[in-house]
Design a protein around this motif. Structure first.
Motif, PDB file in Angstrom:
ATOM      1  N   UNK A 109       0.782  -1.194   0.115  1.00  0.00           N
ATOM      2  CA  UNK A 109      -0.002   0.143   0.201  1.00  0.00           C
ATOM      3  C   UNK A 109       0.952   1.336  -0.002  1.00  0.00           C
ATOM      4  N   UNK A 110       1.327   1.817  -1.116  1.00  0.00           N
ATOM      5  CA  UNK A 110       2.234   2.843  -1.337  1.00  0.00           C
ATOM      6  C   UNK A 110       1.548   4.191  -0.741  1.00  0.00           C
ATOM      7  N   UNK A 111       1.413   4.291   0.586  1.00  0.00           N
ATOM      8  CA  UNK A 111       0.908   5.557   1.241  1.00  0.00           C
ATOM      9  C   UNK A 111       2.360   6.519   1.284  1.00  0.00           C
ATOM     10  N   UNK A 112       2.201   7.731   1.064  1.00  0.00           N
ATOM     11  CA  UNK A 112       3.284   8.918   1.055  1.00  0.00           C
ATOM     12  C   UNK A 112       3.180   9.707   2.557  1.00  0.00           C
ATOM     13  N   UNK A 113       4.407  10.113   2.908  1.00  0.00           N
ATOM     14  CA  UNK A 113       4.377  10.799   4.148  1.00  0.00           C
ATOM     15  C   UNK A 113       3.468  11.927   4.149  1.00  0.00           C
TER      16      UNK A 113
END
Length: 512
Positions: free
Chosen positions: A213-217
């Motif tokens: 799940x590529x969540x960004x900061x």
């Protein structure tokens, strides 16, 4: 011929002298090597936390380390008898409480092909199933994509009408609009990782990527601001109101770096309830400064008693309702010892620290069953005489105002009235440690996420820390608590104070 024999004898004697000298030198070298090895073992061997200085004469080391050199006793030496000492070995209780972990029973049975008697080949019959051992199993987190389908209904009788009504099944709203990844469980886990385990968003970014799940900061930080500043703000306000209904509060503050501020430091202020109060609450507030204006705003509408350290920003408090901290007095005298052990010290500061430790030891003997009046009577009988003795000693000492002892003396005498106020009510505490422990939540956080870019982010941290730390004070799992709260608020379309009140840590039910 005589001359040649004489010369030969002289040459032999010279060789014997040289051999003798070589042996003496070899013996001296061996002794030096032994001495070097001995000193090396003392310099680079095992050490205690306290260092020892070597004397100019290296033979004047610790007498107990020179056992080899003390093997030969002089005639005048006397044997000293040492009283034997028996060390008590404390048995560590290694038993871990697993009563709150769900139980799963695994039955180990004989395979059908082997469930026969090896002698007569008759089928075996089970006669017992005893429990042999227990083990805790870790179940890794899993991601699931939940599809929400909403049933639509219409009346078959009115279907021919032009204005037939359509009905839809009720369903909760999205926590984050137009986001399938910003679910209550995802955001609760991100918040727990950041505020409970102090893992900042930029580190979580890599963790979520590995999970698929590529969540960004940036996305996670935006969610924290949206959820805690906006959606959970009513719950935070209720927490503050409940806090001001208590009889007794602790207050402390700590610096924080907010990039949007023009000042070098902004501050988190922490207010906690006393341990003898009805409800366990801690509330963090972010402020652009450390002036007394923030403290006045925090404590407005509060008519109870307040315990603080010696910071001058609290001097506006009514002296009859302002309590000092005995632990801070102790800390100043410990600092004046200049890193020496107060237990072995015979100095004035060492005596003061030991006396204050006696006060805290007497406090620890208080029965948990005591009510406020019984606790107050016990303290006045046992603790108050020792505290008065401490301050009478402090008054009598003479020290330069600029010295560490002088600073400790001035601090203690400046707080004497506030500390004696502790003996006015039974629900007061000897120290401000409750607020000090809460402040560490913010301190540990800033060591990991370092700063906030905006005031909105700093305020979101304050709201999150307040809800999470209060949940911990009420023996709740912070992540489960946040997941439940975030799930419940998706069912609240219009602000309802009563429904939010049910989400406070001492009211919520996490079993449902």
């Amino acid at each position: 011929m005589y001359n040649s024999i004489h010369a030969y004898g002289t040459e032999v004697n010279e060789m014997d002298e040289k051999d003798k000298r070589i042996k003496e030198l070899e013996q001296q070298v061996a002794e030096l090597n032994e001495r070097i090895a001995f000193l090396t073992s003392k310099l680079f061997g095992k050490k205690t936390e306290k260092t020892r200085r070597l004397q100019e004469d290296d033979r004047q080391l610790d007498l107990f380390d020179l056992e080899e050199e003390q093997s030969e006793k002089t005639e005048d030496s006397k044997e000293a008898s040492v009283k034997s000492y028996t060390k008590k070995i404390r048995k560590k209780n290694r038993k871990i409480d697993t009563s709150k972990i769900p139980v799963e029973i695994v039955n180990h049975v004989m395979p059908d092909e082997k469930c026969s008697c090896p002698e007569c080949h008759a089928r075996l019959v089970q006669v017992a199933n005893p429990k042999i051992r227990e083990e805790v199993k870790f179940v890794p987190a899993k991601l699931r994509l939940i599809e929400h389908h909403q049933a639509v209904y219409k009346c078959p009788e009115c279907s021919s009408d032009d204005h037939s009504k359509i009905s839809k099944a009720p369903m909760p709203r999205s926590l984050i609009s137009h986001s399938k990844t910003g679910s209550p469980s995802i955001i609760a886990h991100i918040a727990a990782m950041k505020y409970v385990y102090k893992v900042p968003c930029y580190r979580q970014e890599a963790m979520w990527k590995l999970r698929g799940l590529p969540l960004t900061r940036q996305q996670m930080s935006k969610w924290m601001i949206d959820v805690f500043n906006n959606q959970l703000s009513p719950l935070y306000d209720l927490l503050l109101k409940e806090l001001k209904r208590q009889r007794f509060l602790h207050v402390d503050e700590t610096p924080y770096n907010t990039l949007a501020s023009e000042k070098a430091n902004t501050y988190y202020w922490v207010v906690t309830s006393g341990k003898f109060e009805e409800k366990n609450i801690a509330a963090f507030t972010h402020s652009d400064g450390r002036s007394s204006d923030t403290a006045k705003k925090l404590l407005s509408d509060f008519n109870g008693y307040v315990q603080t350290d010696g910071y001058a920003g609290y001097n506006f408090l009514d002296r009859t309702r302002h309590l000092g901290c005995l632990a801070h007095v102790r800390r100043y005298f410990v600092d004046s010892l200049k890193n020496s052990s107060y237990k072995a010290s015979k100095s004035f500061s060492g005596e003061i620290v030991k006396d204050i430790d006696e006060v805290f030891e007497l406090e620890r003997k208080l029965s948990a069953k005591f009510n406020d009046d019984e606790r107050l009577n016990y303290r006045r009988r046992k603790l108050l005489p020792v505290v008065k003795r401490v301050f009478s000693k402090i008054v009598s000492v003479t020290a330069s105002a600029k010295s560490s002892l002088g600073r400790a003396k001035n601090y203690a005498l400046g707080q004497e009235k506030n500390i004696l106020n502790i003996f006015e009510k039974g629900y007061f505490e000897l120290s401000n440690n409750s607020a000090e422990r809460a402040v560490k939540e913010s301190v540990m956080g800033r060591k990991n996420w370092l700063f906030s870019s905006t005031f909105e982010g700093a305020r979101a941290n304050a709201v999150a820390l307040s809800l999470i730390y209060t949940a911990k004070l009420n023996q709740l799992d912070p992540e489960k608590y946040l997941r439940k709260v975030l799930t419940e608020i998706t069912n609240i379309e219009v602000f309802d104070s009563e429904r939010f009140r049910q989400l406070l840590p001492w009211n919520i039910d996490l079993t449902s």
